[in-house]
Design a protein around this motif. Structure first.
Motif, PDB file in Angstrom:
ATOM      1  N   SER A 136       1.101  -0.925  -0.084  1.00 49.15           N
ATOM      2  CA  SER A 136       0.389   0.148   0.027  1.00 49.15           C
ATOM      3  C   SER A 136       0.880   1.061  -0.005  1.00 49.15           C
ATOM      4  CB  SER A 136      -1.166  -0.073   1.004  1.00 49.15           C
ATOM      5  OG  SER A 136      -0.428   0.129   2.340  1.00 49.15           O
ATOM      6  N   GLY A 137       0.975   2.042  -0.816  1.00 53.74           N
ATOM      7  CA  GLY A 137       1.042   3.523  -1.351  1.00 53.74           C
ATOM      8  C   GLY A 137       2.270   3.523  -1.800  1.00 53.74           C
ATOM      9  N   ALA A 138       3.094   1.688  -1.541  1.00 57.11           N
ATOM     10  CA  ALA A 138       3.939   2.206  -3.408  1.00 57.11           C
ATOM     11  C   ALA A 138       3.603   0.843  -4.311  1.00 57.11           C
ATOM     12  CB  ALA A 138       4.903   1.396  -1.864  1.00 57.11           C
ATOM     13  N   THR A 139       3.056   1.801  -5.284  1.00 53.94           N
ATOM     14  CA  THR A 139       2.646   0.550  -7.099  1.00 53.94           C
ATOM     15  C   THR A 139       3.505   0.132  -7.604  1.00 53.94           C
ATOM     16  OG1 THR A 139       0.230   1.746  -5.755  1.00 53.94           O
ATOM     17  CG2 THR A 139       1.080   0.357  -8.370  1.00 53.94           C
ATOM     18  N   ILE A 140       3.751   1.846  -7.450  1.00 58.08           N
ATOM     19  CA  ILE A 140       5.239   1.778  -8.422  1.00 58.08           C
ATOM     20  C   ILE A 140       6.248   0.497  -8.394  1.00 58.08           C
ATOM     21  CG2 ILE A 140       6.938   3.354  -9.769  1.00 58.08           C
ATOM     22  CD1 ILE A 140       5.574   5.649  -9.217  1.00 58.08           C
ATOM     23  N   SER A 141       6.585   1.073  -7.152  1.00 60.61           N
ATOM     24  CA  SER A 141       7.749  -0.035  -6.817  1.00 60.61           C
ATOM     25  C   SER A 141       7.641  -1.369  -6.271  1.00 60.61           C
ATOM     26  CB  SER A 141       8.600   0.220  -5.154  1.00 60.61           C
ATOM     27  OG  SER A 141       8.457   1.307  -4.946  1.00 60.61           O
ATOM     28  N   SER A 142       6.326  -2.150  -6.011  1.00 58.97           N
ATOM     29  CA  SER A 142       5.926  -2.889  -6.308  1.00 58.97           C
ATOM     30  C   SER A 142       5.167  -3.615  -8.167  1.00 58.97           C
ATOM     31  CB  SER A 142       4.084  -3.516  -5.989  1.00 58.97           C
ATOM     32  OG  SER A 142       4.384  -2.593  -4.760  1.00 58.97           O
ATOM     33  N   LYS A 143       5.371  -2.893  -8.693  1.00 62.82           N
ATOM     34  CA  LYS A 143       5.468  -3.222 -10.329  1.00 62.82           C
ATOM     35  C   LYS A 143       6.627  -3.620 -10.408  1.00 62.82           C
ATOM     36  CE  LYS A 143       1.192  -0.777 -12.456  1.00 62.82           C
ATOM     37  NZ  LYS A 143       0.375   0.786 -12.169  1.00 62.82           N
ATOM     38  N   ALA A 144       7.461  -2.881 -10.046  1.00 65.16           N
ATOM     39  CA  ALA A 144       8.524  -3.084 -10.729  1.00 65.16           C
ATOM     40  C   ALA A 144       9.181  -4.082 -10.174  1.00 65.16           C
ATOM     41  CB  ALA A 144       9.888  -2.071  -9.717  1.00 65.16           C
ATOM     42  N   VAL A 145       8.623  -4.638  -8.761  1.00 62.54           N
ATOM     43  CA  VAL A 145       9.767  -6.288  -8.669  1.00 62.54           C
ATOM     44  C   VAL A 145       8.662  -7.084  -9.371  1.00 62.54           C
ATOM     45  CG1 VAL A 145       8.960  -7.654  -6.467  1.00 62.54           C
ATOM     46  CG2 VAL A 145      10.038  -5.481  -6.438  1.00 62.54           C
ATOM     47  N   THR A 146       7.270  -6.637  -9.754  1.00 63.95           N
ATOM     48  CA  THR A 146       6.882  -7.784 -10.233  1.00 63.95           C
ATOM     49  C   THR A 146       7.535  -8.087 -11.750  1.00 63.95           C
ATOM     50  OG1 THR A 146       4.889  -7.126  -9.630  1.00 63.95           O
ATOM     51  CG2 THR A 146       4.415  -8.213 -10.873  1.00 63.95           C
ATOM     52  N   ASN A 147       7.434  -7.048 -12.379  1.00 62.26           N
ATOM     53  CA  ASN A 147       8.445  -6.541 -13.766  1.00 62.26           C
ATOM     54  C   ASN A 147       9.039  -7.583 -13.718  1.00 62.26           C
ATOM     55  OD1 ASN A 147       8.861  -6.469 -16.647  1.00 62.26           O
ATOM     56  ND2 ASN A 147      10.000  -3.757 -15.616  1.00 62.26           N
ATOM     57  N   GLY A 148      10.593  -7.197 -12.649  1.00 62.82           N
ATOM     58  CA  GLY A 148      11.441  -7.724 -12.733  1.00 62.82           C
ATOM     59  C   GLY A 148      11.732  -9.518 -12.661  1.00 62.82           C
ATOM     60  N   VAL A 149      10.101  -9.853 -11.608  1.00 61.18           N
ATOM     61  CA  VAL A 149      10.375 -11.011 -12.048  1.00 61.18           C
ATOM     62  C   VAL A 149       9.857 -11.871 -13.360  1.00 61.18           C
ATOM     63  CG1 VAL A 149       8.878 -13.280 -10.367  1.00 61.18           C
ATOM     64  CG2 VAL A 149       9.932 -11.349  -9.548  1.00 61.18           C
ATOM     65  N   LYS A 150       9.016 -11.281 -13.692  1.00 60.67           N
ATOM     66  CA  LYS A 150       8.608 -11.660 -14.937  1.00 60.67           C
ATOM     67  C   LYS A 150       9.413 -11.862 -15.902  1.00 60.67           C
ATOM     68  CE  LYS A 150       4.525 -11.103 -17.899  1.00 60.67           C
ATOM     69  NZ  LYS A 150       2.926  -9.907 -18.100  1.00 60.67           N
ATOM     70  N   THR A 151      10.273 -10.814 -15.739  1.00 54.54           N
ATOM     71  CA  THR A 151      11.421 -10.669 -16.564  1.00 54.54           C
ATOM     72  C   THR A 151      12.530 -11.815 -16.611  1.00 54.54           C
ATOM     73  OG1 THR A 151      11.581  -8.163 -17.012  1.00 54.54           O
ATOM     74  CG2 THR A 151      13.311  -9.041 -18.163  1.00 54.54           C
ATOM     75  N   ALA A 152      12.697 -12.341 -15.864  1.00 56.77           N
ATOM     76  CA  ALA A 152      13.347 -13.322 -15.189  1.00 56.77           C
ATOM     77  C   ALA A 152      13.297 -14.567 -15.662  1.00 56.77           C
ATOM     78  CB  ALA A 152      14.074 -12.910 -13.430  1.00 56.77           C
TER      79      ALA A 152
END
Lengths: 204, 187
Positions: B158-174
């Motif tokens: 909560s309050g950190a959508t951009i950070s959460s999206k970044a991590v999700t994007n990183g996992v997906k890329t891996a």
């Protein structure tokens, strides 16, 4: 002589405090003061660079041609910053990763070039060291005060080396704004008002 | 003209002295710095891929993969004590709110085994919520069959959508890098 050196040192803490009165080096102060622990390392690193560069610049002031003094100052300052950067990275990797870009950015901290130009390039070696130390300590105490206030209010506790030394307890809902940018300006402004109020009293 | 030569010479001497001092300090600290970086990475790799005993860096494979996946940084292959490949650890640098987040993702058999945030510059108190192990847990066992999108199958901090999206994007890329480039072992 001792009294002269003492007054050069003390002026950085109060009447000519770089952050509160001369208003230089503000960028780094606003950015790293989110945690009290960070400010100590940042302050020590900047103080080391300040004292060393003041020392070298006052030492070579007679052989420094006036036309190229600024590039020479920059070379001296940048060298010391790089030394601090490498030493922190080798011996304090945890601290280094937390301060990150602000360590290399000491090179553009106005306090250091400002003192080189306004003081060390005109004065004796000992006075310049005293001036650098005073300015550095003035930088540290303001930074630490800001870091302490911001961390305590913004997170509800003070953490030093993974140990909580002070806490408002779980019932306290911390106003996060204090560790964000607006909190930096608020804390800084209030602190500046206080320090300048005290300074005015001293002058009278 | 003479003046200019004199000034140039003067500056050159100062620079030479500075360069000498710096190369000295560099030589003295280099080994320790490289050791720290390696240890830090292996520590993170071990956390995300606990079954691996040894890790090997794969710079050539990483270079090839970077052409398609620009946020990929490093690829580590994990071996067990018999020297067989048990999985991969990918270091990815997805863009967060305060700059790139250094994220290690352990993958074995096309499945996320663990994630570890090595370093971040997110806002303290908000974005650094992605460090929370309980939050990170939701990535375990994910495969490319999952949509891996915030607010769909991934809950944001909560309050950190951009950070959460970044991590999700990183996992997906891996996962995508694994799919395309990883070979051998329990692939």
């Amino acid at each position: 002589m001792i009294r002269k050196l003492w007054s050069e040192l003390v002026k950085g803490l109060t009447l000519e405090n770089p952050l509160m009165v001369l208003m230089i080096g503000l960028c780094s102060a606003l950015a790293v003061s989110t945690r009290a622990e960070n400010t100590i390392f940042m302050g020590l690193a900047a103080t080391f660079v300040l004292v060393s560069s003041n020392f070298i610049i006052s030492l070579i002031k007679k052989v420094t041609p006036n036309e190229i003094r600024i590039p020479i100052f920059i070379v001296v300052i940048a060298s010391f910053v790089t030394i601090v950067d490498l030493v922190l990275r080798a011996y304090f990797p945890v601290v280094y990763s937390r301060l990150g870009v602000w360590i290399p950015l000491i090179v553009v901290n106005c306090i250091i070039l400002g003192r080189a130009e306004a003081f060390a390039s005109k004065r004796g070696v000992l006075e310049s060291i005293a001036d650098g130390l005073g300015m550095g300590l003035g930088y540290i105490w303001i930074l630490f005060t800001m870091g302490f206030v911001r961390e305590l209010l913004g997170t509800g506790k003070i953490v030093f080396f993974d140990r909580t030394i002070l806490s408002f307890g779980p019932s306290f809902e911390p106003p996060v704004i204090f560790i964000l940018f607006p909190g930096a300006f608020l804390t800084f402004g209030l602190l500046m008002a206080f320090v300048n109020f005290v300074n005015r009293r001293i002058k009278k | 003209m003479r003046k200019i030569l004199f000034l140039g010479f003067n500056l050159a001497v100062i620079c030479a002295i500075a360069a000498g001092a710096l190369s000295g300090v560099y030589t003295l600290t280099r080994e320790r710095i490289e050791k720290h970086i390696w240890e830090q990475q292996v520590k993170a790799a071990r956390k995300v891929l606990p079954e691996a005993k040894e890790f090997k860096l794969e710079p050539r494979l990483a270079k090839k993969a970077q052409k398609r996946f620009s946020i990929l940084d490093k690829i580590f292959i994990g071996f067990n004590s018999k020297g067989e490949i048990v999985g991969y650890a990918f270091q990815v640098l997805p863009r967060g709110y305060g700059g790139p987040i250094i994220l290690m993702v352990g993958i074995s058999g096309g499945e996320v085994r663990g994630i570890e945030v090595v370093d971040l510059k997110e806002t303290p108190g908000l974005g650094d919520g992605i460090l929370n192990k309980g939050w990170q847990k939701q990535f375990l066992g994910r495969t490319l069959k999952d949509p891996l999108e915030v607010n769909k199958d991934i809950d944001a901090v909560s309050g950190a959508t951009i950070s959460s999206k970044a991590v999700t994007n990183g996992v997906k890329t891996a996962l995508q890098v694994f799919e395309k480039f990883a070979t051998g072992g329990s692939r």
